[in-house]
Enzyme design. Structure first.
Site, PDB file in Angstrom:
ATOM      1  N   ASP A 258      -7.277 -14.193   2.950  1.00  0.00           N
ATOM      2  CA  ASP A 258      -6.480 -13.258   2.165  1.00  0.00           C
ATOM      3  C   ASP A 258      -7.127 -12.964   0.815  1.00  0.00           C
ATOM      4  O   ASP A 258      -7.656 -13.859   0.158  1.00  0.00           O
ATOM      5  CB  ASP A 258      -5.092 -13.902   1.953  1.00  0.00           C
ATOM      6  CG  ASP A 258      -4.155 -13.023   1.169  1.00  0.00           C
ATOM      7  OD1 ASP A 258      -3.847 -11.929   1.658  1.00  0.00           O
ATOM      8  OD2 ASP A 258      -3.740 -13.431   0.065  1.00  0.00           O
ATOM      9  N   GLU A 300      -9.912 -10.047   4.427  1.00  0.00           N
ATOM     10  CA  GLU A 300      -9.026  -8.987   3.927  1.00  0.00           C
ATOM     11  C   GLU A 300      -9.674  -8.363   2.701  1.00  0.00           C
ATOM     12  O   GLU A 300      -9.571  -8.881   1.593  1.00  0.00           O
ATOM     13  CB  GLU A 300      -7.639  -9.530   3.561  1.00  0.00           C
ATOM     14  CG  GLU A 300      -6.671  -8.383   3.333  1.00  0.00           C
ATOM     15  CD  GLU A 300      -5.784  -8.472   2.096  1.00  0.00           C
ATOM     16  OE1 GLU A 300      -5.000  -7.548   1.871  1.00  0.00           O
ATOM     17  OE2 GLU A 300      -5.891  -9.456   1.345  1.00  0.00           O
TER      18      GLU A 300
HETATM   19  C1  GLC Z   1      -2.880  -9.689   0.351  1.00  0.00           C
HETATM   20  C2  GLC Z   1      -1.646  -9.555   1.211  1.00  0.00           C
HETATM   21  C3  GLC Z   1      -0.505  -9.081   0.366  1.00  0.00           C
HETATM   22  C4  GLC Z   1      -0.298 -10.040  -0.783  1.00  0.00           C
HETATM   23  C5  GLC Z   1      -1.606 -10.307  -1.552  1.00  0.00           C
HETATM   24  C6  GLC Z   1      -1.495 -11.491  -2.476  1.00  0.00           C
HETATM   25  O1  GLC Z   1      -3.298  -8.467  -0.148  1.00  0.00           O
HETATM   26  O2  GLC Z   1      -1.885  -8.698   2.278  1.00  0.00           O
HETATM   27  O3  GLC Z   1       0.659  -8.947   1.123  1.00  0.00           O
HETATM   28  O4  GLC Z   1       0.659  -9.514  -1.660  1.00  0.00           O
HETATM   29  O5  GLC Z   1      -2.658 -10.596  -0.676  1.00  0.00           O
HETATM   30  O6  GLC Z   1      -1.611 -12.697  -1.794  1.00  0.00           O
END
Ligand code: GLC
Length: 611
Positions: A258, A300
């Site tokens: 993430d 991500e």
């Molecule tokens: C990523 C997740 C999101 C979250 C962020 C902080 O972007 O997809 O939902 O708010 O991380 O952890």
């Protein structure tokens, strides 16, 4: 081979590079030795079924690249109450052709301060109402028996303020304070704020939070209760890797890292995509290959294409196995609103020109908002200017623009920059919600046609298609989050609603909304997985059919030539093209000629010809 020997063999493959990178970052031989020893423990303690899978997947490194892969992301509680519930619903997921489930964050996270689970208080405990680690392991095993892969998030940029480390740091324990970014006066935070953009400008402004009682500022790039971890501290890196391996050993197939671009901070920079981030991701890839080689890394990286691609690493030094095709996703919705595919075609040409080894996850929407990260330099050339264009897109998707059928809500509407992103389910954005509320059958058919066209277009792309749970039955926005004080401020909950099993059950009743979407989609998925031309290594290119509303995509291998034609306009349009020979319409089975075909409003065709 015994486990120990296999570990030694895998370690020896990567040891020199891993040590080199570790020492470059931390210059700490003792901590590196500790890391290796703990890796050994995690490797030898891996369950026998996972060890077996490690060996098999090592022999078949392309195992996850097939055209049969289809993912779905879901929140456990919304979908089935708890982990045991998800296990009970596996037959439904299989009936959706899904063979990869992304379980949205489920680790312990404080209520009302959880950011949808992305504020983890304990990396080794499951949110009690969702079940136990044993339930997770059990679900993973059940999934594997059905040929389903399991994916979870590893939220590594920050912890919750309730994490044990954060609690000790708050008490003033220097050892733990050094795992975060603490400042006793505002000067350095202010310096950071000069160059670091904001992630949540409205819902969580600023990049630091002042801790009143303690008299310190702590870095919080996301929400104030999400404290950024300091990866300059080797103890943070090591401990987080142990957490990572612990979770991998529960039977995960894919780990989504993430917010990975944010994990390294440097004063005077934007604190995104710094070279050290790539060092860390490369080390994670090697650690995976040494301890749990069947596990894949999904990065991500919600950034512009030139920032995303480096996270694949190089052929010799790979980083992530898979990344999100985020710019294509955002450009798709721009094309829906403008009925103009020129930018989308350009974006697809860029992606199609990348090495075939790069594997993207394609999606129409996820649990997050949709941000307008478009190529504005190109749009300028079409007479679309960034600020006005974003305003138009947001007006369009919130249904405020004349002719718009979409129902959505703004997200992080920034009063200073006047910038905003938006939220909504695929069906609501395609007009299903509006058509139902106005009891307009014609509009409903048009909305379903568009919903299926967008899915068909997504399934035409190379890579792994990823659905959001509920979209397979045309589920609508759920505004009930507005009644929950813990969610009210965050409009992303609009499209994270509870899965409505009563409505979903109608997917077997001919003619219902649910059945039309479900069976239409199922047909496309079946076709996709039964034809090799949908493999990631097929040649893919776009085709100019002389109408800005029509996107035409060709896929080709040595046996078959496939053409997908997608009409982004609500009117019937001609695709000006001429292809020799007859093609098979893959949906109707008819033999057709491709001589300037007319495509109905928001419709598509999928045709193919054997060579
Ligand atoms: C990523 C997740 C999101 C979250 C962020 C902080 O972007 O997809 O939902 O708010 O991380 O952890």
């Amino acid at each position: 081979m015994k486990r120990e020997e296999r570990f030694v063999e895998r370690l020896s493959r990567h040891h020199d590079e891993l040590r080199w990178l570790y020492m470059e970052l931390y210059d700490n031989g003792d901590m590196f030795a500790e890391l290796c020893e703990r890796m050994r423990e995690f490797a030898v303690n891996r369950d026998a079924d996972l060890v077996k899978m490690d060996g098999e997947r090592e022999q078949d490194p392309k195992w996850f690249r097939g055209n049969d892969m289809l993912g779905m992301m879901l929140y456990i509680d919304n979908f089935a109450g708890n982990l045991k519930g998800v296990k009970a619903k596996l037959p439904y997921l299989s009936s959706c052709n899904v063979n990869c489930i992304h379980l949205m964050p489920f680790l312990e996270s404080p209520k009302g301060r959880s950011d949808g689970g992305y504020a983890v208080a304990d990396f080794r405990r499951i949110q009690p109402e969702l079940g136990t680690m044993g339930d997770l392991k059990d679900l993973a095993r059940a999934c594997h028996k059905k040929g389903i892969n399991l994916c979870m998030d590893f939220v590594m940029n920050h912890t919750s303020e309730d994490h044990a480390w954060a609690k000790k740091a708050r008490e003033g324990d220097g050892e733990y304070m050094s795992r975060y970014f603490f400042y006793d006066n505002p000067s350095i935070p202010q310096e950071y704020d000069r160059t670091v953009p904001q992630v949540f400008p409205t819902t969580a402004p600023g990049n630091f939070t002042y801790l009143d009682k303690m008299g310190y500022y702590v870095m919080t790039t996301f929400y104030p209760y999400q404290w950024d971890l300091n990866y300059r501290n080797p103890r943070v890196f090591n401990e987080m890797m142990y957490n990572f391996l612990y979770l991998a050993n529960q039977g995960m197939d894919i780990i989504r890292i993430d917010a990975v671009p944010y994990i390294w901070k440097e004063l005077g920079t934007q604190c995104r995509n710094l070279p050290q981030v790539h060092t860390i991701v490369r080390m994670m890839r090697m650690i995976c290959e040494i301890v749990c080689p069947s596990v894949l890394l999904l990065g991500e990286v919600v950034m512009e294409p030139e920032k995303v691609v480096p996270y694949f690493g190089t052929v010799e030094k790979p980083e992530c196995h898979m990344l999100y095709n985020v710019t294509t996703m955002a450009t798709t919705w721009h094309s829906v609103a403008t009925r103009d595919v020129r930018l989308l075609k350009k974006q697809m040409d860029i992606v199609n020109g990348l090495p075939k080894d790069y594997l993207f996850l394609n999606y129409l929407r996820c649990h997050d908002d949709i941000g307008w990260g478009l190529d504005y330099a190109t749009l300028e050339g079409y007479g679309m200017h960034e600020v006005e264009h974003k305003r138009f897109l947001n007006a369009y998707f919130t249904g405020k623009h004349a002719g718009s059928v979409s129902r959505g809500e703004l997200y992080n509407d920034d009063p200073v920059t006047q910038d905003a992103r938006f939220c909504g389910t695929t069906a609501s954005m395609c007009g299903v919600e509006r058509a139902l509320s106005e009891q307009d059958e014609t509009a409903l058919s048009a909305a379903i046609t568009q919903d299926l066209m967008l899915h068909a277009y997504m399934l035409t792309q190379s890579g792994i298609p990823m659905l959001y749970s509920g979209d397979e039955v045309g589920q609508l926005n759920d505004p009930s989050y507005k009644e929950d004080p813990a969610k009210r401020e965050d409009s992303r909950y609009l499209h994270r609603g509870r899965f409505q099993w009563d409505l979903a059950a109608k997917h077997t009743e001919k003619g219902t909304l649910q059945e039309r979407v479900f069976s239409g989609l199922a047909r496309l998925e079946q076709i996709r997985k039964s034809r090799e031309v949908f493999q990631s290594d097929a040649a893919v290119y776009t085709y100019d059919v002389k109408d800005n509303a029509i996107l035409c995509i060709l896929r080709e291998n040595d046996k078959e030539r496939f053409i997908g034609i997608f009409n982004f306009s609500d009117e019937a349009k001609t695709a000006w093209m001429e292809e020799p020979g007859t093609y098979e319409n893959l949906i109707t089975g008819d033999q057709v000629e491709l001589k300037n075909p007319v495509i109905q409003g928001h419709d598509f065709v999928w045709v193919s010809k054997k060579k």
